[in-house]
Scaffold this motif. Structure first.
Motif, mmCIF file in Angstrom:
data_model
loop_
_atom_site.group_PDB
_atom_site.id
_atom_site.type_symbol
_atom_site.label_atom_id
_atom_site.label_comp_id
_atom_site.label_asym_id
_atom_site.label_seq_id
_atom_site.Cartn_x
_atom_site.Cartn_y
_atom_site.Cartn_z
ATOM 1 N N PHE A 312 0.835 -1.208 0.000
ATOM 2 C CA PHE A 312 0.000 0.000 0.000
ATOM 3 C C PHE A 312 0.867 1.255 0.000
ATOM 4 O O PHE A 312 0.610 2.204 -0.749
ATOM 5 N N VAL A 313 1.887 1.267 0.844
ATOM 6 C CA VAL A 313 2.759 2.442 0.911
ATOM 7 C C VAL A 313 3.411 2.703 -0.444
ATOM 8 O O VAL A 313 3.563 3.857 -0.870
ATOM 9 N N MET A 314 3.775 1.634 -1.151
ATOM 10 C CA MET A 314 4.436 1.789 -2.449
ATOM 11 C C MET A 314 3.549 2.510 -3.463
ATOM 12 O O MET A 314 4.055 3.212 -4.343
ATOM 13 N N ILE A 315 2.230 2.364 -3.341
ATOM 14 C CA ILE A 315 1.329 3.018 -4.300
ATOM 15 C C ILE A 315 0.658 4.254 -3.715
ATOM 16 O O ILE A 315 -0.057 4.965 -4.426
ATOM 17 N N SER A 316 0.870 4.533 -2.440
ATOM 18 C CA SER A 316 0.134 5.607 -1.764
ATOM 19 C C SER A 316 0.410 6.980 -2.358
ATOM 20 O O SER A 316 -0.456 7.863 -2.308
ATOM 21 N N ASN A 317 1.611 7.188 -2.911
ATOM 22 C CA ASN A 317 1.939 8.501 -3.471
ATOM 23 C C ASN A 317 1.039 8.889 -4.633
ATOM 24 O O ASN A 317 0.975 10.059 -5.018
ATOM 25 N N HIS A 318 0.352 7.903 -5.208
ATOM 26 C CA HIS A 318 -0.561 8.187 -6.314
ATOM 27 C C HIS A 318 -1.939 8.633 -5.822
ATOM 28 O O HIS A 318 -2.793 8.990 -6.635
ATOM 29 N N PHE A 319 -2.140 8.608 -4.503
ATOM 30 C CA PHE A 319 -3.471 8.884 -3.960
ATOM 31 C C PHE A 319 -3.375 9.918 -2.836
ATOM 32 O O PHE A 319 -3.277 9.570 -1.653
ATOM 33 N N PRO A 320 -3.420 11.207 -3.206
ATOM 34 C CA PRO A 320 -3.306 12.282 -2.205
ATOM 35 C C PRO A 320 -4.388 12.240 -1.134
ATOM 36 O O PRO A 320 -4.210 12.821 -0.062
ATOM 37 N N VAL A 321 -5.496 11.545 -1.419
ATOM 38 C CA VAL A 321 -6.568 11.467 -0.435
ATOM 39 C C VAL A 321 -6.108 10.737 0.823
ATOM 40 O O VAL A 321 -6.714 10.893 1.893
ATOM 41 N N THR A 322 -5.026 9.969 0.723
ATOM 42 C CA THR A 322 -4.508 9.250 1.894
ATOM 43 C C THR A 322 -3.512 10.119 2.663
ATOM 44 O O THR A 322 -3.781 10.519 3.798
ATOM 45 N N PHE A 323 -2.385 10.440 2.048
ATOM 46 C CA PHE A 323 -1.371 11.215 2.772
ATOM 47 C C PHE A 323 -1.776 12.673 2.944
ATOM 48 O O PHE A 323 -1.211 13.383 3.779
ATOM 49 N N GLY A 324 -2.781 13.135 2.171
ATOM 50 C CA GLY A 324 -3.235 14.512 2.294
ATOM 51 C C GLY A 324 -4.340 14.706 3.314
ATOM 52 O O GLY A 324 -4.831 15.825 3.502
ATOM 53 N N HIS A 325 -4.723 13.646 3.986
ATOM 54 C CA HIS A 325 -5.763 13.715 5.017
ATOM 55 C C HIS A 325 -5.276 14.562 6.197
ATOM 56 O O HIS A 325 -4.072 14.609 6.480
ATOM 57 N N PRO A 326 -6.188 15.247 6.904
ATOM 58 C CA PRO A 326 -5.769 16.042 8.074
ATOM 59 C C PRO A 326 -5.028 15.212 9.130
ATOM 60 O O PRO A 326 -4.205 15.750 9.868
ATOM 61 N N LYS A 327 -5.351 13.922 9.203
ATOM 62 C CA LYS A 327 -4.634 13.024 10.112
ATOM 63 C C LYS A 327 -4.062 11.862 9.300
ATOM 64 O O LYS A 327 -4.566 10.738 9.354
ATOM 65 N N PRO A 328 -3.007 12.121 8.562
ATOM 66 C CA PRO A 328 -2.474 11.086 7.657
ATOM 67 C C PRO A 328 -1.984 9.840 8.380
ATOM 68 O O PRO A 328 -2.062 8.737 7.842
ATOM 69 N N TRP A 329 -1.481 9.999 9.595
ATOM 70 C CA TRP A 329 -0.991 8.838 10.340
ATOM 71 C C TRP A 329 -2.133 7.884 10.672
ATOM 72 O O TRP A 329 -1.947 6.657 10.674
ATOM 73 N N LEU A 330 -3.320 8.436 10.929
ATOM 74 C CA LEU A 330 -4.470 7.600 11.260
ATOM 75 C C LEU A 330 -4.918 6.791 10.041
ATOM 76 O O LEU A 330 -5.201 5.587 10.147
ATOM 77 N N ILE A 331 -4.966 7.447 8.883
ATOM 78 C CA ILE A 331 -5.313 6.739 7.643
ATOM 79 C C ILE A 331 -4.291 5.640 7.370
ATOM 80 O O ILE A 331 -4.645 4.516 6.985
ATOM 81 N N LEU A 332 -3.028 5.964 7.584
ATOM 82 C CA LEU A 332 -1.957 4.989 7.354
ATOM 83 C C LEU A 332 -2.131 3.764 8.240
ATOM 84 O O LEU A 332 -2.002 2.619 7.777
ATOM 85 N N MET A 333 -2.449 3.968 9.500
ATOM 86 C CA MET A 333 -2.596 2.835 10.419
ATOM 87 C C MET A 333 -3.876 2.052 10.148
ATOM 88 O O MET A 333 -3.902 0.823 10.294
ATOM 89 N N ILE A 334 -4.935 2.741 9.754
ATOM 90 C CA ILE A 334 -6.177 2.033 9.414
ATOM 91 C C ILE A 334 -5.935 1.085 8.245
ATOM 92 O O ILE A 334 -6.331 -0.092 8.277
ATOM 93 N N ILE A 335 -5.262 1.585 7.216
ATOM 94 C CA ILE A 335 -5.004 0.749 6.041
ATOM 95 C C ILE A 335 -3.976 -0.336 6.367
ATOM 96 O O ILE A 335 -4.072 -1.465 5.869
ATOM 97 N N THR A 336 -3.015 -0.026 7.222
ATOM 98 C CA THR A 336 -2.028 -1.034 7.633
ATOM 99 C C THR A 336 -2.703 -2.202 8.340
ATOM 100 O O THR A 336 -2.475 -3.375 8.005
ATOM 101 N N VAL A 337 -3.548 -1.896 9.306
ATOM 102 C CA VAL A 337 -4.234 -2.956 10.056
ATOM 103 C C VAL A 337 -5.222 -3.689 9.155
ATOM 104 O O VAL A 337 -5.335 -4.922 9.203
ATOM 105 N N GLY A 338 -5.932 -2.938 8.317
ATOM 106 C CA GLY A 338 -6.913 -3.566 7.434
ATOM 107 C C GLY A 338 -6.287 -4.529 6.445
ATOM 108 O O GLY A 338 -6.781 -5.648 6.250
ATOM 109 N N THR A 339 -5.191 -4.120 5.825
ATOM 110 C CA THR A 339 -4.534 -5.001 4.852
ATOM 111 C C THR A 339 -3.872 -6.196 5.542
ATOM 112 O O THR A 339 -3.880 -7.307 5.006
#
Length: 371
Positions: A312-339
């Motif tokens: 997911f991290v490898m492709i995340s740069n193509h999706f600003p909706v993830t790292f551009g979120h007001p709480k990007p660390w939370l989105i990152l951990m949600i997707i980490t745990v989910g995957t």
């Protein structure tokens, strides 16, 4: 200095390539002998080891060569052009090696989970598996510890991991560290100089490995739920820290690089040394320590759970909706745990076990990231 580095690395690369042909010829000559004595068998093993070292040296020297070229064109009109091509070449290497490594991880975890452990299994075996692929039938067996005699030709799965990490680490320099002031540092996040940011990034990888390794060696390793919860908390702290130190894109990449470093260190520091100890013991006629194999297996399984979050991290740069979120660390951990949850479901399913809640819970968690 840059020119001297270029000439010396190019000369070394040419010598290494010539040496590979020499070793290949020596190996073929040894293999053609009808009967190989014990000392000659050792020589053949030494040739294989030398070839592996040479191939590793070629990769490292190539990276140094690329770096020397960068130094020569830095500040010129060619800099942007070279950086683009370095990005393409090293990224392609990273993806290629990564596919090989993750593919091997998926396959061997499937193999472990799907083994027939009961029907017509010899005493020395842990299980077997019939498979068909590409028009061919395959029959695989896993030993409980090791065979009575280690075969001369034994394939090691390790360079996929090493080269994936080396190419990924090189990408960090190409994409973020060579131009850290604009790609790594975001003064709206934290006003730090480039050198400090780079040192923090690299140092965090070492810290993550040390904490993870200590966790694996602690009493918590005997309690999977507590172990996983502690690992989640530590990973969350790293995710939070990265997003409050670096630019959003760089933060995500460093989180993935942190997981990738743990995975590669597992191979280099635990899995391969354990396997070497088992092979050496068997060749000396000593029964290998089964605990080494179990420990290596646990680390390999951990790596397997890290694969989807890293992808997911490898492709995340193509999706600003993830790292551009007001709480990007939370989105990152949600997707980490989910995957990781999806990977757990697949692993359990391969064992023939039914887990009705893991997949739906993982999907709901992943979907929640959108809201």
């Amino acid at each position: 200095m840059a020119l001297a580095l270029f000439i010396s690395s190019l000369a070394i690369l040419i010598m290494l390539i010539i040496l590979t042909y020499y070793l290949r010829t020596a190996r073929i000559d040894r293999e053609r002998e009808s009967e190989i004595k014990e000392d000659e068998d050792s020589r053949l093993l030494n040739i294989f080891s030398s070839q592996n070292l040479i191939f590793t040296a070629i990769i490292l020297t190539t990276l140094v060569l690329l770096f020397s070229i960068y130094l020569m064109v830095k500040g010129t009109l060619w800099e942007g052009h070279l950086m683009e091509w370095m990005n393409i070449v090293v990224r392609l290497m990273h993806i290629t090696f990564g596919i090989a490594w993750i593919g091997a991880s998926f396959y061997f975890v499937f193999l472990e989970n799907a083994l027939n452990r009961n029907r017509d299994v010899r005493d020395e075996l842990a299980g077997n598996l019939w498979a068909i692929h590409g028009g061919g039938f395959y029959y695989l067996e896993k030993y409980k510890i090791a065979p009575a005699k280690i075969p001369k030709h034994l394939h090691w799965f390790k360079y996929e991991a090493y080269f994936t990490w080396l190419s990924g680490f090189s990408l960090l320099f190409i994409v973020y560290y060579f131009n850290a002031s604009s790609t790594l540092v975001d003064k709206n996040v934290l006003d730090i100089n480039s050198i400090t940011a780079i040192l923090i990034g690299i140092g965090s990888f070492a810290l993550a490995w040390l904490l993870y390794d200590l966790l694996c060696k602690s009493f918590l390793a005997r309690y999977p739920v507590l172990f996983g919860l502690t690992g989640f908390i530590l990973a969350s702290l790293f995710a939070y820290g990265y997003t409050h130190l670096f630019s959003a894109k760089a933060a995500y990449m460093h989180f993935g690089a942190m997981l990738g470093t743990i995975m590669a260190a597992n191979v280099f520091m635990v899995i391969i040394p354990s396997q070497k100890a088992m092979v050496n013991a068997s060749r000396k006629g000593i029964s290998p320590d089964a605990r080494l194999g179990k420990n290596a297996g646990r680390r390999s399984l951990h790596n397997n759970y890290f694969t989807l979050p890293v992808l997911f991290v490898m492709i995340s740069n193509h999706f600003p909706v993830t790292f551009g979120h007001p709480k990007p660390w939370l989105i990152l951990m949600i997707i980490t745990v989910g995957t990781a949850g999806v990977k757990h479901y697949l692993n359990v399913k391969e064992k023939g076990q039914l887990s009705v809640w893991v997949l739906p819970a993982s999907i709901i968690l992943l979907l929640s990231a959108a809201f």
